[in-house]
Each structure stands twice: as C-alpha cells, then as structure tokens.
Motif scaffolding. Structure first.
Motif, PDB file in Angstrom:
ATOM      1  N   ILE A 183       0.847  -1.200   0.000  1.00  0.00           N
ATOM      2  CA  ILE A 183       0.000   0.000   0.000  1.00  0.00           C
ATOM      3  C   ILE A 183       0.879   1.246   0.000  1.00  0.00           C
ATOM      4  CG2 ILE A 183      -2.019  -1.020   1.168  1.00  0.00           C
ATOM      5  CD1 ILE A 183      -1.175   0.594   3.649  1.00  0.00           C
ATOM      6  N   LYS A 184       0.224   2.318  -0.397  1.00  0.00           N
ATOM      7  CA  LYS A 184       0.906   3.614  -0.389  1.00  0.00           C
ATOM      8  C   LYS A 184       0.114   4.498   0.573  1.00  0.00           C
ATOM      9  CE  LYS A 184       2.119   7.258  -3.596  1.00  0.00           C
ATOM     10  NZ  LYS A 184       2.086   7.645  -5.004  1.00  0.00           N
ATOM     11  N   ILE A 185       0.779   5.119   1.482  1.00  0.00           N
ATOM     12  CA  ILE A 185       0.061   5.971   2.439  1.00  0.00           C
ATOM     13  C   ILE A 185       0.688   7.371   2.455  1.00  0.00           C
ATOM     14  CG2 ILE A 185      -0.571   3.995   3.888  1.00  0.00           C
ATOM     15  CD1 ILE A 185       1.788   6.491   5.349  1.00  0.00           C
ATOM     16  N   GLN A 186      -0.095   8.305   2.924  1.00  0.00           N
ATOM     17  CA  GLN A 186       0.404   9.684   3.039  1.00  0.00           C
ATOM     18  C   GLN A 186      -0.111  10.319   4.327  1.00  0.00           C
ATOM     19  OE1 GLN A 186       0.179  12.037  -0.492  1.00  0.00           O
ATOM     20  NE2 GLN A 186       0.095  13.980   0.609  1.00  0.00           N
ATOM     21  N   THR A 292       4.630  15.665   6.798  1.00  0.00           N
ATOM     22  CA  THR A 292       4.375  15.094   5.482  1.00  0.00           C
ATOM     23  C   THR A 292       5.373  13.992   5.130  1.00  0.00           C
ATOM     24  OG1 THR A 292       3.603  17.238   4.766  1.00  0.00           O
ATOM     25  CG2 THR A 292       3.931  15.586   3.038  1.00  0.00           C
ATOM     26  N   GLN A 293       4.831  12.821   4.942  1.00  0.00           N
ATOM     27  CA  GLN A 293       5.609  11.691   4.418  1.00  0.00           C
ATOM     28  C   GLN A 293       4.705  10.871   3.507  1.00  0.00           C
ATOM     29  OE1 GLN A 293       7.290   9.405   7.690  1.00  0.00           O
ATOM     30  NE2 GLN A 293       8.782  11.011   8.188  1.00  0.00           N
ATOM     31  N   ILE A 294       5.318  10.273   2.484  1.00  0.00           N
ATOM     32  CA  ILE A 294       4.590   9.355   1.608  1.00  0.00           C
ATOM     33  C   ILE A 294       5.350   8.028   1.629  1.00  0.00           C
ATOM     34  CG2 ILE A 294       3.827   8.891  -0.748  1.00  0.00           C
ATOM     35  CD1 ILE A 294       3.759  11.940  -1.185  1.00  0.00           C
ATOM     36  N   HIS A 295       4.691   6.996   2.135  1.00  0.00           N
ATOM     37  CA  HIS A 295       5.331   5.680   2.259  1.00  0.00           C
ATOM     38  C   HIS A 295       4.756   4.710   1.227  1.00  0.00           C
ATOM     39  CE1 HIS A 295       7.104   5.956   6.484  1.00  0.00           C
ATOM     40  NE2 HIS A 295       6.452   7.110   6.351  1.00  0.00           N
ATOM     41  N   GLU A 296       5.644   3.918   0.644  1.00  0.00           N
ATOM     42  CA  GLU A 296       5.200   2.750  -0.126  1.00  0.00           C
ATOM     43  C   GLU A 296       5.722   1.550   0.637  1.00  0.00           C
ATOM     44  OE1 GLU A 296       5.281   3.099  -4.500  1.00  0.00           O
ATOM     45  OE2 GLU A 296       6.214   5.025  -4.093  1.00  0.00           O
ATOM     46  N   ILE A 297       4.796   0.883   1.302  1.00  0.00           N
ATOM     47  CA  ILE A 297       5.195  -0.182   2.219  1.00  0.00           C
ATOM     48  C   ILE A 297       4.702  -1.535   1.693  1.00  0.00           C
ATOM     49  CG2 ILE A 297       3.190   0.303   3.725  1.00  0.00           C
ATOM     50  CD1 ILE A 297       4.922  -0.612   6.092  1.00  0.00           C
ATOM     51  N   GLU A 298       5.552  -2.540   1.852  1.00  0.00           N
ATOM     52  CA  GLU A 298       5.196  -3.900   1.408  1.00  0.00           C
ATOM     53  C   GLU A 298       5.443  -4.861   2.568  1.00  0.00           C
ATOM     54  OE1 GLU A 298       6.920  -4.422  -2.937  1.00  0.00           O
ATOM     55  OE2 GLU A 298       8.163  -3.137  -1.679  1.00  0.00           O
ATOM     56  N   PHE A 314      10.192   5.584   1.546  1.00  0.00           N
ATOM     57  CA  PHE A 314       9.356   6.773   1.750  1.00  0.00           C
ATOM     58  C   PHE A 314      10.065   8.087   1.468  1.00  0.00           C
ATOM     59  CE2 PHE A 314      10.983   6.107   6.113  1.00  0.00           C
ATOM     60  CZ  PHE A 314      11.142   7.377   6.638  1.00  0.00           C
ATOM     61  N   LEU A 315       9.215   9.063   1.153  1.00  0.00           N
ATOM     62  CA  LEU A 315       9.685  10.428   0.949  1.00  0.00           C
ATOM     63  C   LEU A 315       9.330  11.224   2.194  1.00  0.00           C
ATOM     64  CD1 LEU A 315       8.470  11.152  -2.706  1.00  0.00           C
ATOM     65  CD2 LEU A 315      10.768  10.459  -1.952  1.00  0.00           C
ATOM     66  N   HIS A 316      10.275  12.006   2.643  1.00  0.00           N
ATOM     67  CA  HIS A 316      10.055  12.832   3.830  1.00  0.00           C
ATOM     68  C   HIS A 316      10.251  14.293   3.440  1.00  0.00           C
ATOM     69  CE1 HIS A 316      10.489  14.403   7.892  1.00  0.00           C
ATOM     70  NE2 HIS A 316      11.612  14.976   7.508  1.00  0.00           N
ATOM     71  N   ASP A 317       9.219  15.080   3.624  1.00  0.00           N
ATOM     72  CA  ASP A 317       9.292  16.509   3.309  1.00  0.00           C
ATOM     73  C   ASP A 317      10.054  17.215   4.421  1.00  0.00           C
ATOM     74  OD1 ASP A 317       8.870  19.174   2.864  1.00  0.00           O
ATOM     75  OD2 ASP A 317       6.678  19.097   3.036  1.00  0.00           O
ATOM     76  N   THR A 318      11.200  17.780   4.090  1.00  0.00           N
ATOM     77  CA  THR A 318      12.009  18.430   5.137  1.00  0.00           C
ATOM     78  C   THR A 318      11.889  19.954   5.111  1.00  0.00           C
ATOM     79  OG1 THR A 318      14.172  18.409   6.177  1.00  0.00           O
ATOM     80  CG2 THR A 318      14.164  18.508   3.787  1.00  0.00           C
TER      81      THR A 318
END
Ligand code: MCN
Length: 795
Positions: A183-186, A292-298, A314-318
């Motif tokens: 899944i991808k979460i934000q 703000t973070q966007i994770h693609e977790i498996e 994941f991307l982390h908005d800094t």
C-alpha cells in the motif's frame, strides 16, 4: 497504607497558579526601557532578492534600528546544523536574515526594532524589497522528479538525504514470501499550535558583560550554549531563563530560530532590552512544522499471516532547510516494523527539500507516520488473507519471552541500536479487544447496518522509543533553616508537570512531604549541565538522575543524623521531615540536620536552636571540613541511558460515518498504554489525553495548506482546523506497567504516546464502517469529509 509517593495520583502543583492567571510567561517579564522587534518576512516561496531599501523604515518616528543581512556582522551565516548525519551532504540551513535568496513564505528578511510593536510593524511595511520570483514545486513526489525546479541548486532532485537501513536478510525473505501486501500511504503536514507562540526577550549588562535572555524554549541550556558560542561569550556570562511556557510540542526545542539570535544581538548593540513575541500568523508561516511523508510499504508474508519481511520506501518533506538533520525520518524508519517480530527489514527514505517552513520534530516525531504505514498495511494484509485484524497482529507480535528484542542493523535517531527492552504486547492487545467490546461488536454493526448506519471498529498498535540520552542531571539540596528540599535540573516544562513528579521521586528518598520539595527548572543560572525537554525523556533521564542524586543526599542525611543522635546509621529512618531512630521517638528534623552540617550558621531560628542541642552554635567553632566533605546536605549527579526505552500501546475505536455529511463520530475510544512504572498516573493520563487531542487533529482536521506558488492558505485558526474540546471525544485509558530494565526507576516516556496511533485507528474504523457501502479505502490523513466523499464516490 503505603506512604510511597512514586506511583501516587497527585495533582499537578503548578495548576492552581496557572489556572488562576498567575503564570509569568516571557511577555509578562517587564523590562524597563524595552524596545520591540518585528520582522519582515518573505512573501514568496522562492525568489531572488535584487535589492532591499530600508531608508523609509529607518526614518520612521520611533524606529531605533533596522537590520538586514548587511548589518548583522558575524550573524550573517548559515546557522549550525544541529544533528549531522553522513547521509546528508552540504546540508542547507537558514541564515538569520535572508541574503540573495528566499526559500519559503515567512522566511525572515529584515528586523525592525522600535519603541513599541505597533511602530515596529508599521515600519516593516515601509521596507521595499525587490524580488525576482522563481519557479517552485510543492508536490513532494514531483519535487524529486528530474524536471522539478530546485529549492537549492546544490541539491539535484531536491534530495537532502538518501538513507537505507537494513535488518536481517530481506532479499532472501522477499523471495520466500507466499503473499505480498502493498500500500501507499500519506500523512500530511501539521503544526504544534501551542497556546503561547514563540517568544524571546534579552537584556545586556555592558558593565558586567552579561547577557540575560528570556526564551519560551524547551532547551534553555542549548540556547545558552548556542548564544555563547555564536557571540563568543563565556557560558557563565549568558543566562537563559525559560519562564512559564505555554506548550512546546517540539516546535520550541529547535535552536536557533532567527529571532533567538537577532533579539539578543540588538539588545547588545543598542544597550536596551529588546523583546519579540511571535504572533499566530508568524507561528504558522515561520515556526517549524512536521509530518508530510509518503510511504510505499510492502509486507512479505506467509499464507497464515506471518510477516517475514517488510520493505518501506518513503519520501520525507524536510521543508526548505534541514537544521535538525534526518532525525524525524530516521525515527519513522526505525519504528516502521511497529511491535511485530519481523526479522527482515529494508527501509529507505529520501528527505526532500520543498519551499516551505522547515521541518523539525513535532509531538510524535515520525511515529504517527510509521504507525499509519504499518498498521494500514496490517489491516490490508488481514483483509487480503481473510484473517481477523486482531488475529493477524497477534500472530506477529513480539512475545514476552523475546524481550529484549533488538533490530540489529537499524539505528535510532540517537545513533544507538533499536532494542525494544520490555513489554507485554499480547496482553495489551487482549485488553484492547476486551475494552472495545470486539466480541459483541459484530452484532452491533449488523444492527446498525439494518438501519442504514455505517458503524466500524478500528485498531492500531504502536511502539515508541523514548528517553533519549545522552544525559541529564539533578541537584538536590536540603535547605538549612526551613528543611525544604530544592531540586534543580537543566530541563524545562511546557506543561508536563515535572515539578510534581520530580518532587514525588525526592519525597520518597528523603521522607519529606511532596509540597516541601521545590523543583526549579528552566534557568541556566541554577543548573549548568543538561540537554532539553524533548523525545519524552524527562521521566527516564532526569527522573533517574534526580533519583540517584536524592539517594546520595539521603545517605549524607542519615550519616549526619546518626552522628547527631549517636545512633547506628542502619537504625535511622527518614520520615515526616525528620530522621528518626527506628522504634524510638528520638528524632531530629531535616532542617536541624542541614543547619548543623553548615559550619557557618546563625542561632536565630528554631532549626538552628535544635541543631545546637547536638553541636555548638558559634559561627566559628564548628568542626573543620575534612577532605572530600562539603558543608550542607546536597549532591549533584547524572544519568545516562544505554539506549532508548520502548513504550507501546494499542488504540481501538468504534466510529460511525454519516454517509450524507461524510462526518465521523467517535462513539468509543480506548487506549491501552504501557510506559513502564508510572511515577504519577494522573499526569500520565493527562499526557495521553493531550496527545490524543493532537492525534484527533492530525487524523481528522489539521492540514497546513499551500497553493501552487507556495503561499500558505490557512495560516490562522479560522481556516486551519484545530479540534476544540467539542471535537475531542472521551478516551478510556488503561495501563500496563512493565518496568524498563534500562533504568533504576523502570520508567519509559509518555509525552508523545497519545497522538501516535489515532490516525491509523480512525482510518481503520472508517474503512470498516464503509466496507458494506462499497469498500472505500483510507490511506491518507487528515481524513476530511471531502476525502470521505471522494473515497465513497470512487469505491
Ligand atoms: N511520567 C510519569 N511516569 C512515566 C513517564 C512519564 O509520571 N512512566 C510523567 C513525567 O514525569 C512528566 C510527564 O509524565 O511529568 C511526561 O513525561 P515524559 O514522557 O518524560 O516527557 P517529557 O517530560 O520529556 O516531555 C516531552 C514530551 C514531548 S517530546 C512533547 S512533544 C510534549 C509532551 O511531552 N509536549 C508537551 N507533553 C506535553 N505536554 C504539554 N502540556 N505541553 C507540551 O508542550
């Protein structure tokens, strides 16, 4: 009946003062002759500064000085990087006042100092800046694309850091998996929104060369050290006082914000006190935020639901600058496997510059995001394998006999290993299941469905590394004359109630009433060494330091009392403010002991007179000090934890979704929590509730909004929806107390716990409620009515 104060539900001793309006915050500090500062802030998210004309502002009546990057001398620097990390190269930090470029709306460009705030604000409007606006990209995923405009030309693809952590042998485990859930979460950006915004006031005594700064900070010692080094002062010449502080939630631990340097600078230069009180809009656009973070977790699992490996990317908005390094993302990455016995983990994150307010820890610090990712994935795994959501968790939880459970290869934000030290994870899950009424729920849900109502049950589990080092200290002293006990620490409280809990710890050791223990925090003039209040660390690190120190003072007291009473130290008990020979009524007060141990004493009061029963009273005829002996009853000691201690908990909720208005009603919410031994259960509950309220905000309401040009569009409490008491439901809290083996008091932190699992729990419940109505998915917070409407429409 136990007289032990550790564990007693004692009300916070600061509340009567604060609730009756007798608090003294920075703005209440009256500094005669004070000047007031106001800031000109960038109206552009990214722009080149072609010129700044301050002449009109300088000529305005009442203006004393106008500062830009050109006249602040040694302060015209990129500010220090607080937590360096090898994954960052050439990390960008902010300048106190922008030079050449601006990087976010709200960045400080100039400071006006005037006779009052009104004049200063008006003069700010007279400053003329010639900007050349530049292109921006606000979307986090687009920002790492090759075509995205760069926040800093030094950083291709806007990547501030790229870091991977590995535990076990994930590659091999990926190949073995019988089922993979993806899944991808934000999680979206929010802000601490403390009641009191940030504040700073400074006064400089040019005769003594002493700088005094009042700062609504979580880190007075850090501010002192920073100011001393930046201004080239001896630390002893800088005193930082954090007076009453109206909430911090992480936003006030960061140092330095530009104002924290520029206000003292102006006070030194102008020879008059200067004060700056941030207003709410400035807090929204100028003080650090998070999330703000966007994770693609498996999750790589066997068919029975056992998860054998986890991969997260994941991307982390800094934000525009990265003063705190990768701490938030690193905490998220090391919490990603939650409470589960997942032996193989591969987690990579990229910290991404965006032209927005910088990101530093806000209560929860990366954990609400990692909890949302793993718990949403667990729900999804359960659904895909046709398993009960409690059951899939039970199959994967770390078992009691597995503790301490180390995730070798992962390093926590303190650079130390991830060692989940103790817990009863299965028991907590069972308690949550029982408390929420899982077994009866299916019938309730079916009955509601018959009436067309969408009723759902959600749950989420979380773990939290707390009590980070490196150390804290305490000073404990029994006062001669009064017998009261004073405790000094390097910390400061923003509402956590340290004064009460530290008094409880000392009370047990010295046998004095809690009311007779006075805890002094937040003043570098009273305690020299320490770090700060953050990372839910006060109970663990300072609590144990104060405990160790109080034990030393106890030993001294018993020794001195034994001498005075001509008794064996083993027979001395400390209780009710006295040293008593056990089994007799022979006793001496602590006041008298402390007085007698001070060779220079005056026989003007009853304690001193009592002391003279045991030793001569003259100022000069006390016994000389022998080597290593010191006058009085006092000690200083420190505690340094081996590594973080891991608290944990389970949240479960029953929610109803109104399918017409798309609003969510929380019908029941339970929290099972374990922070080791509780020093004060009332305070612990208050902390869980406060965190929960902020969790509700993040789960359902709060999102910092920017338009495409990077303008904040809801920088006020009308448009940024912080929940009121009416939006925060009741929460039922139950505790487990599994002691931490990592510290003498067996405690773990609690200050952030309440907020971590709320988003994941409510998403789980809302999804469950809407399952019979098309099966909408919720992989993003905040879950607003419009998001529910869209998810229902797309389902
Ligand atoms: N406590 C206890 N028994 C335990 C653990 C803690 O009685 N086993 C008590 C402590 O002694 C302390 C309180 O609970 O009085 C919180 O303890 P701790 O978890 O050690 O957290 P800190 O005191 O270090 O506070 C920091 C933490 C963080 S990181 C944020 S963010 C946060 C929080 O505390 N910000 C707060 N709680 C806050 N509460 C208020 N009112 N305002 C803030 O800004």
């Amino acid at each position: 009946m136990s007289t032990r104060k550790f564990g007693a539900p004692i009300k916070r001793n600061i509340d009567p003062r604060l609730l009756t309006g007798k608090g003294a915050f920075t703005d209440d500090i009256n500094l005669p002759g004070a000047l007031h500062a106001a800031f000109l802030r960038s109206p552009f998210a990214r722009a080149r500064i072609k010129g700044i004309d301050v002449s009109a502002a300088e000529q305005a009546a009442g203006v004393v000085a106008v500062y830009t990057c050109d006249n602040i001398g040694h302060l015209d620097i990129e500010l220090p990087l607080l937590i360096p990390h090898p994954s960052m190269t050439d990390a960008r930090t902010q300048r106190p006042l922008a030079r050449d470029d601006v990087y976010y709306v709200g960045q400080t460009v100039a400071m006006v100092v005037a006779v009052d705030r009104y004049v200063a604000e008006d003069a700010v409007n007279l400053i003329d800046v010639d900007y050349e606006p530049l292109e921006v990209e606000l979307d986090l995923e687009s920002a790492v694309g090759d075509a995205a405009p760069l926040v800093h030309p030094t950083h291709p693809n806007n990547i501030a850091a790229d870091f991977t952590q590995v535990c076990g042998n994930p590659e091999a485990a990926f190949a073995e998996a019988e089922h993979v859930t993806r899944i991808k979460i934000q999680v979206d950006r929010s802000t601490a929104a403390a009641m009191e915004c940030r504040t700073v006031a400074a006064r400089y005594d040019s005769v003594r060369g002493e700088l005094t700064v009042w700062d609504g900070t979580q880190a007075p010692l850090g501010v002192r050290g920073g100011l001393a080094s930046i201004f080239g002062f001896d630390e002893d010449k800088v005193r930082v006082i954090a007076p009453d502080v109206g909430g911090g939630f992480g936003q006030k631990v960061m140092f330095p914000y530009p104002d924290e340097l520029l206000v003292p600078h102006a006070a030194i230069q102008l020879g008059r006190p200067v004060k700056y009180i941030e207003d709410r809009r400035e807090n929204f656009i100028g003080s650090n935020q998070e999330r703000t973070q966007i994770h693609e977790i498996e999750l790589f699992a066997r068919k029975n639901g056992e998860v054998i490996a986890l991969r997260d990317n994941f991307l982390h908005d800094t934000g525009a600058f990265i003063p705190y390094g990768i701490a938030v993302a690193q905490v998220a990455s090391t919490s990603i496997a939650g409470p589960y016995r997942i032996p193989n983990i591969h987690v990579r994150f990229r910290a991404v510059y965006t032209p927005t307010v910088p990101v530093t820890p806000y209560r929860g610090c990366g954990r609400p995001q990692s909890c949302f990712a793993i718990e949403r994935a667990m729900d999804q795994l359960a659904e895909e394998l046709g398993l009960d959501r409690f059951e899939v968790r039970r199959r994967n939880l770390i078992r009691d006999e597995d503790f301490p459970y180390t995730r070798e290869g992962l390093l926590f934000a303190d650079g130390l290993r991830v060692k989940l030290d103790s817990g009863q994870y299965h028991k907590a899950l069972d308690m949550a299941r029982e408390a929420i009424g899982w077994d009866a729920f299916a019938a309730d849900q079916a009955a509601a469905l018959k009436d067309g109502k969408a009723l759902g049950l959600g749950l989420a589990y979380y773990v939290e590394g707390t009590g980070l080092g490196p150390y804290e200290g305490g000073h404990v002293k029994i006062h001669p004359i009064t017998g009261k006990v004073y405790v000094n620490t390097g910390l400061t409280s923003q509402g956590q109630g340290h004064d009460t809990v530290f008094a409880q710890i000392v009370s047990d050791q010295l046998g004095v009433a809690v009311e007779d223990v006075i805890v002094v925090e937040g003043d570098t003039g009273t305690f020299e060494w320490g770090v700060a209040t953050f990372a839910s660390r006060a109970a663990v690190v300072s609590g144990n330091a104060i405990h160790k120190t109080a034990m030393k003072v106890r030993e001294q007291t018993i020794k001195a009392a034994a001498n005075m009473l001509e008794a064996d130290p083993a027979d001395i008990e400390l209780r009710d403010g006295h040293a008593v020979i056990a089994g007799t009524d022979r006793k001496v007060s602590l006041a008298a002991i402390a007085t007698a141990t001070n060779p220079l004493r005056y026989a003007f009061n009853s304690a001193a007179q009592a002391a003279t029963q045991f030793a001569p009273a003259s100022r000069h005829d006390g016994p000389p000090l022998i080597d290593g002996q010191h006058p009085g009853l006092e000690a200083t000691d420190y505690f340094s934890p081996e590594c973080a201690t891991w608290a944990y908990g389970v949240h479960a909720a029953i929610v109803e979704v109104d399918r017409d208005t798309c609003s969510v009603e929380v019908k029941k919410y339970v929290c099972i929590h374990d922070c080791g031994n509780m020093i004060n259960p009332v305070i612990v509950d208050g902390q869980v509730m406060g965190g929960f309220a902020q969790g509700i905000g993040g789960a359902l309401y709060e999102r910092i909004e920017y338009d495409r040009e990077g303008n904040p569009t809801n920088a006020n409490f009308v448009d940024f929806l912080i929940p009121y008491a009416t939006e925060v439901p009741n929460i039922e809290i139950a505790h487990l107390e599994t002691p931490s083996p990592l510290n003498p008091l067996g405690v773990k932190g609690v200050g952030e716990a309440g907020c971590i699992a709320v988003g994941a729990t409510l998403a789980s419940g809302i999804e469950d409620a809407l399952k019979p109505f098309g099966g909408a998915k919720f992989h993003q917070t905040p879950i607003t009515p419009s998001m529910i409407f869209a998810a229902m429409s797309n389902a």
